[in-house]
Scaffold this active site. Structure first.
Site, mmCIF file in Angstrom:
data_model
loop_
_atom_site.group_PDB
_atom_site.id
_atom_site.type_symbol
_atom_site.label_atom_id
_atom_site.label_comp_id
_atom_site.label_asym_id
_atom_site.label_seq_id
_atom_site.Cartn_x
_atom_site.Cartn_y
_atom_site.Cartn_z
ATOM 1 C CE LYS A 72 -3.082 2.737 2.954
ATOM 2 N NZ LYS A 72 -3.808 2.826 4.238
ATOM 3 C CD GLU A 108 -5.938 8.466 10.540
ATOM 4 O OE1 GLU A 108 -5.344 7.388 10.673
ATOM 5 O OE2 GLU A 108 -6.319 8.892 9.434
#
Length: 432
Positions: A189, A234
């Site tokens: 990723k 976040e």
């Protein structure tokens, strides 16, 4: 990197915290006195948090040791302070607001800024802290003076948007090249970010930006430090009396504005193998980084869907207890160990960081780096600087940022659309 041994030693500071009536303060963001983004500090969520202004002290760092140096110098500075705290709640007493560059080699470096005035609200507690030289003792500001001392809020200004380091087509092609690389097995990723430049006809009033962001995204942490302004969903780390908590986001789908359709899209997100894989990478990255320092860690088996006005994310709240031998780790030290997470870098971390440096085509500056606050006792809260913009020195130009997690199943056109959705919060905040 600054040599901490030769850094100038600031005068001994006195930090005084007094309780004030909640009704005397009103909305925290309404108390910021100046329009200049370089003068405002904020960390607010659902009306609670802390704001600050003025500069009693400042710690600037750079390089790979930017976190360690900042933490060491803050401990030294806070250890010499005279503290009078009658509230004794998280965020009272001496605090420093901070932001740090994503990459170790970025010239953006990192900073901790100690305000002259901090105003806070948490639960039933509301307070004012002043931090000043012991030799320049000043009276505590009255709550009324806080509400009447502001300069008028500047009106909205017109904004022109331009491509940043890459235009949309060029960035989409770069994403396609990363997808091809991932499919070779070289990396699992990679988070690819892009920037957009905004030029304003007149100076931006940071208070208008912050109020718009906080109003639109109350469940996010609205922040301002060193002219980096945003509302992040976040939470990298909260440290409170040895308890660590973090909110991991990875896996995103745009909202349509139709409630029934969005519920169906939320269900599809929760079942998406591509997004679940991306999310699993992010959670595993965080728990692996915590494990050497934690006596215990808890992460739910499955994520929940976090609904924001513009997008929906897969989210997991992780908690941990610091092991006895690591109980003195500050929130900034923990943030340094967690950064960069797979949610903003990729998996494996070192390989993904190399791909970002080679193919993203820009310096992220402090975008996607830790941003938040640190107390004298080491407690604090650090988010990841997402949904954000860096305001330039003249206060008439901004860099807006957005990033997307790229895995083998990613479609470059879809990722470009997702990046536009993630730019929407700053667009909306600037345009009114």
């Amino acid at each position: 990197m600054t040599d901490a041994a030769t850094a100038p030693i600031p005068p001994t500071l006195l930090a005084r915290t007094v309780a004030v009536p909640a009704h005397a303060l009103g909305d925290l963001l309404d108390l910021l006195p100046e329009p200049d983004p370089h003068a405002a500090m904020a960390w607010v969520r659902r009306g609670e948090g802390i704001i600050g202004w003025g500069e009693a002290a400042r710690i600037d760092t750079s390089g790979a040791e930017r976190f360690a140096e900042a933490d060491a110098r803050w401990r030294e500075l806070a250890g010499r302070m005279v503290v009078r705290d009658e509230v004794r709640a998280p965020g009272t007493g001496p605090v420093a607001f901070g932001s740090f560059a994503f990459a170790a080699d970025s010239p953006a470096g990192g900073s901790l800024v100690v305000p002259e005035v901090v105003v806070g609200r948490r639960g039933e507690h509301t307070w004012v802290t002043t931090i000043s030289s012991v030799a320049e003792l000043a009276p505590m500001p009255a709550p009324k003076s806080l509400r009447t001392g502001q300069r008028p809020v500047l009106p909205p200004t017109t904004v022109e948007y331009m491509a940043g380091a890459r235009d949309g087509d060029d960035w989409r092609d770069a994403v396609a090249s990363v997808v091809d690389l991932i499919r070779t097995g070289a990396v699992a990723k990679v988070v690819m970010a892009r920037d957009v430049h905004a030029r304003t006809a007149a100076p931006v009033d940071v208070r208008r930006l912050l109020k718009n962001l906080a109003g639109d995204y109350p469940s996010c942490w609205t922040f301002a430090v060193d002219a980096l302004v945003g509302a992040t969903p976040e939470l990298l780390v909260r440290r409170e009396r040895g308890l660590i908590s973090s909110r991991v986001l990875a896996g995103t789908i745009q909202r349509t504005g139709d409630d029934e359709a969005d519920l169906a899209r939320a269900a599809s997100l929760a079942r998406s193998s591509k997004d679940l894989e991306e999310h699993e990478f992010a959670v595993d990255s965080l728990t692996a980084s915590l494990s050497p320092y934690a006596a215990s860690t808890n992460a739910p088996d499955a994520p929940f869907v976090l609904h924001l006005p513009n997008v929906m994310h897969l989210a997991t709240d992780v908690t941990a207890v610091l092991a006895t031998e690591h109980a003195d780790m500050s929130s900034l030290q923990v943030a340094a160990e967690l950064h960069p997470t797979a949610a903003v870098c990729g998996t494996p971390t070192l390989v993904a960081a190399e791909v970002i440096a080679e193919r993203e085509g820009m310096d992220r500056g402090r975008y996607a780096g830790p941003v938040g606050w640190l107390g004298a006792d080491g407690d604090g809260e650090w988010g990841i600087a997402l949904r954000s913009a860096q305001v330039d020195e003249a206060n008439t130009g901004l860099r807006l940022f957005a990033g997307c997690g790229i895995v083998a199943a990613s479609d470059p056109a879809d990722e470009l659309a997702e990046s536009e959705a993630k730019l929407a919060p700053m667009h909306a905040a600037l345009d009114r």
